[in-house]
Design a protein around this motif. Structure first.
Motif, PDB file in Angstrom:
ATOM      1  N   LEU A  95       0.839  -1.213   0.000  1.00  0.00           N
ATOM      2  CA  LEU A  95       0.000   0.000   0.000  1.00  0.00           C
ATOM      3  C   LEU A  95       0.864   1.248   0.000  1.00  0.00           C
ATOM      4  O   LEU A  95       0.556   2.244  -0.660  1.00  0.00           O
ATOM      5  CB  LEU A  95      -0.923   0.011   1.230  1.00  0.00           C
ATOM      6  N   ALA A  96       1.994   1.192   0.743  1.00  0.00           N
ATOM      7  CA  ALA A  96       2.899   2.358   0.793  1.00  0.00           C
ATOM      8  C   ALA A  96       3.468   2.633  -0.598  1.00  0.00           C
ATOM      9  O   ALA A  96       3.553   3.794  -1.030  1.00  0.00           O
ATOM     10  CB  ALA A  96       4.017   2.097   1.802  1.00  0.00           C
ATOM     11  N   ALA A  97       3.808   1.573  -1.331  1.00  0.00           N
ATOM     12  CA  ALA A  97       4.359   1.756  -2.678  1.00  0.00           C
ATOM     13  C   ALA A  97       3.296   2.363  -3.601  1.00  0.00           C
ATOM     14  O   ALA A  97       3.590   3.264  -4.398  1.00  0.00           O
ATOM     15  CB  ALA A  97       4.842   0.409  -3.223  1.00  0.00           C
ATOM     16  N   GLN A  98       2.068   1.881  -3.470  1.00  0.00           N
ATOM     17  CA  GLN A  98       0.976   2.440  -4.300  1.00  0.00           C
ATOM     18  C   GLN A  98       0.770   3.922  -4.009  1.00  0.00           C
ATOM     19  O   GLN A  98       0.566   4.735  -4.907  1.00  0.00           O
ATOM     20  CB  GLN A  98      -0.329   1.700  -4.020  1.00  0.00           C
ATOM     21  N   LEU A  99       0.844   4.258  -2.715  1.00  0.00           N
ATOM     22  CA  LEU A  99       0.657   5.650  -2.314  1.00  0.00           C
ATOM     23  C   LEU A  99       1.765   6.529  -2.895  1.00  0.00           C
ATOM     24  O   LEU A  99       1.510   7.620  -3.423  1.00  0.00           O
ATOM     25  CB  LEU A  99       0.682   5.709  -0.784  1.00  0.00           C
ATOM     26  N   ASN A 113       3.200  11.901   7.112  1.00  0.00           N
ATOM     27  CA  ASN A 113       1.889  11.583   7.715  1.00  0.00           C
ATOM     28  C   ASN A 113       0.964  10.838   6.741  1.00  0.00           C
ATOM     29  O   ASN A 113       0.000  10.208   7.138  1.00  0.00           O
ATOM     30  CB  ASN A 113       1.204  12.826   8.302  1.00  0.00           C
ATOM     31  N   ASN A 114       1.273  10.918   5.417  1.00  0.00           N
ATOM     32  CA  ASN A 114       0.473  10.158   4.448  1.00  0.00           C
ATOM     33  C   ASN A 114       0.581   8.648   4.680  1.00  0.00           C
ATOM     34  O   ASN A 114      -0.321   7.885   4.319  1.00  0.00           O
ATOM     35  CB  ASN A 114       0.909  10.454   3.015  1.00  0.00           C
ATOM     36  N   LEU A 115       1.722   8.247   5.285  1.00  0.00           N
ATOM     37  CA  LEU A 115       1.974   6.810   5.433  1.00  0.00           C
ATOM     38  C   LEU A 115       0.917   6.091   6.269  1.00  0.00           C
ATOM     39  O   LEU A 115       0.681   4.899   6.095  1.00  0.00           O
ATOM     40  CB  LEU A 115       3.352   6.577   6.042  1.00  0.00           C
ATOM     41  N   LYS A 116       0.264   6.859   7.170  1.00  0.00           N
ATOM     42  CA  LYS A 116      -0.743   6.163   7.987  1.00  0.00           C
ATOM     43  C   LYS A 116      -1.926   5.688   7.136  1.00  0.00           C
ATOM     44  O   LYS A 116      -2.655   4.777   7.492  1.00  0.00           O
ATOM     45  CB  LYS A 116      -1.194   7.010   9.171  1.00  0.00           C
ATOM     46  N   ALA A 134      -6.749   7.669   0.162  1.00  0.00           N
ATOM     47  CA  ALA A 134      -7.047   6.814   1.315  1.00  0.00           C
ATOM     48  C   ALA A 134      -7.705   5.503   0.891  1.00  0.00           C
ATOM     49  O   ALA A 134      -8.857   5.502   0.450  1.00  0.00           O
ATOM     50  CB  ALA A 134      -7.983   7.563   2.268  1.00  0.00           C
ATOM     51  N   PRO A 135      -7.006   4.365   1.012  1.00  0.00           N
ATOM     52  CA  PRO A 135      -7.690   3.091   0.762  1.00  0.00           C
ATOM     53  C   PRO A 135      -8.720   2.854   1.868  1.00  0.00           C
ATOM     54  O   PRO A 135      -8.600   3.412   2.963  1.00  0.00           O
ATOM     55  CB  PRO A 135      -6.575   2.041   0.861  1.00  0.00           C
TER      56      PRO A 135
END
Ligand code: ATP
Length: 388
Positions: A95-99, A113-116, A134-135
């Motif tokens: 998910l972090a890679a997709q973000l 903070n996006n990582l959360k 946001a997933p």
């Protein structure tokens, strides 16, 4: 399956935005045949949200949340669900890679903070959000399902329709419905006529008063769409025979479209003169897809008290001026000594081979006169065409 909605956002409680997410989800659940028993709105406050979630999980099989999935400290939906289920959120590398690629594609900087937004708990799997960062979360634990979705309506609708509904469709029964539409008949009269049908459980028959008349909704629950429709069919036939010719349409049909279709089928053209409707009738008619096929022109004249012969003259003049087969005019006069104030609405129609006649003297409250006279005009024109 019993569902419950929890909308998260202080903006909702401050009155800054109206909650359309609940209405959207409530409609979608009803089509799926999933009963919705509760809906709560709670601010961006973790203790209160956790309290709301605990109560929801305690009494409902399916809890749907919207909002609070953003990157900032006041977005606390993920944290609250994690804590209520006693689990710890961990950043998911995929998910972090997709973000990261979401931000890179838009040449935007991704902050820590996006990582959360890329975190998951062990009982959650992520739901794709193609419209935002946001997933969602699909959390299944101890016989309960919690689905956390973003607040922005566009993101919510997309996630619901592509990720959530397909799963729920396989688990529940579904609902199909048919709506019959009537005009110039009261809600209580419809209710009385349908007495033999309104106590049934499947399908259910319910009467609603709407702007464009009375709607009767026949709703059936079943495991598949075809058998739900088969359950509805005989009840619709019974309802139609009890309601007679006051039924003008069904489902998504609107009066202006149905009346236009009758004009086109008869090969007739129309000119309109509007006094009590101030242009509203023409506005409705011009929205019809094939309006240029039948609408020759329209006049809007001052809304002053007019007698029946004045309104008949307006209809005749409009037909003549625009060289149309039919002239249709609206006008109103105050009802003497009425308390509260009422107006008498007159509709005049002149046909290709008939003299102008004032077909109706309906009553309306003054504040509704434009809309109601427009519907009365469409209604009378339909009846005029049916009689030919
Ligand atoms: P984001 O990732 O964009 O921050 P989010 O899931 O955190 O989304 P919120 O921050 O709670 O969602 O809300 C974002 C916006 O979504 C609000 O400003 C509002 O415009 C809209 N919104 C939120 N909840 C609702 C609702 N119940 N009905 C309609 N609009 C809503």
């Amino acid at each position: 399956m019993q569902a419950e909605i929890v909308c998260v956002g202080s903006e909702l409680l401050l009155g800054d935005i109206a909650d359309s997410n609940t209405q959207y989800l409530a409609r979608r659940l009803s089509v799926l045949g999933i009963d919705l028993h509760y809906s709560t709105t709670v601010g961006d406050n973790q203790p209160r949200l956790m309290d709301t979630l605990r109560r929801a999980i305690g009494r409902s099989d399916l809890v749907l949340t919207t909002g609070g999935l953003g990157p900032t400290d006041d977005d606390v939906t993920r944290e609250s669900i994690a804590e209520v289920f006693g689990e710890v959120p961990v950043v998911d590398p995929q998910l972090a890679a997709q973000l990261r690629s979401f931000f890179a594609l838009r040449r935007l900087e991704m902050t820590e903070n996006n990582l959360k937004q890329a975190s998951l708990i062990p009982s959650a799997r992520s739901l794709r959000n193609v419209r935002g960062t946001a997933p969602g979360w699909w959390v299944q634990k101890e016989g309960r399902i919690v689905v956390a979705m973003p607040g922005p309506p566009g993101e919510l609708h997309n996630m619901w329709e592509t990720e959530v509904e397909p799963i729920l469709e396989r688990t529940g029964s579904l609902i199909a419905s048919r709506t019959l539409k009537m005009f110039n008949i009261s809600e209580s009269r419809v209710d009385e006529l349908l007495k033999p049908l309104t106590s049934g459980r499947n399908p259910t028959v319910a009467v609603y008063a709407k702007q464009d008349g009375i709607h009767v909704r026949i709703t059936a629950k079943s495991t598949d769409r075809e058998s739900a429709r088969a359950t509805i069919r005989p009840v619709e036939e019974q309802a139609r025979s009890l309601l007679g010719d006051s039924v003008w349409g069904a489902d998504d049909e609107v009066q202006e479209q149905v009346t236009a279709a009758a004009l086109i089928a008869a090969g007739l053209t129309l000119a309109v003169a509007e006094s009590s409707t101030g242009g509203q009738l023409t506005s409705m008619l011009t929205r019809v897809k094939d309006a240029p096929r039948f609408l020759r022109g329209a006049l809007v004249v001052p809304d002053i008290p007019r007698t029946a012969p004045d309104i008949a003259r307006l209809a005749r003049d409009a037909a003549k001026q625009f060289d149309a087969d039919i002239g249709l005019a609206t006008g109103a006069t105050a009802t003497p000594d009425s308390d509260p104030p009422m107006v008498d609405v007159h509709i005049a129609i002149v046909g290709p081979s008939s003299p102008a006649e004032v077909l109706a003297a309906h009553r309306s409250r003054p504040f509704r006169v434009r809309l109601l006279s427009s519907y009365y005009a469409l209604h009378e024109l339909r009846r005029f065409l049916a009689r030919r």
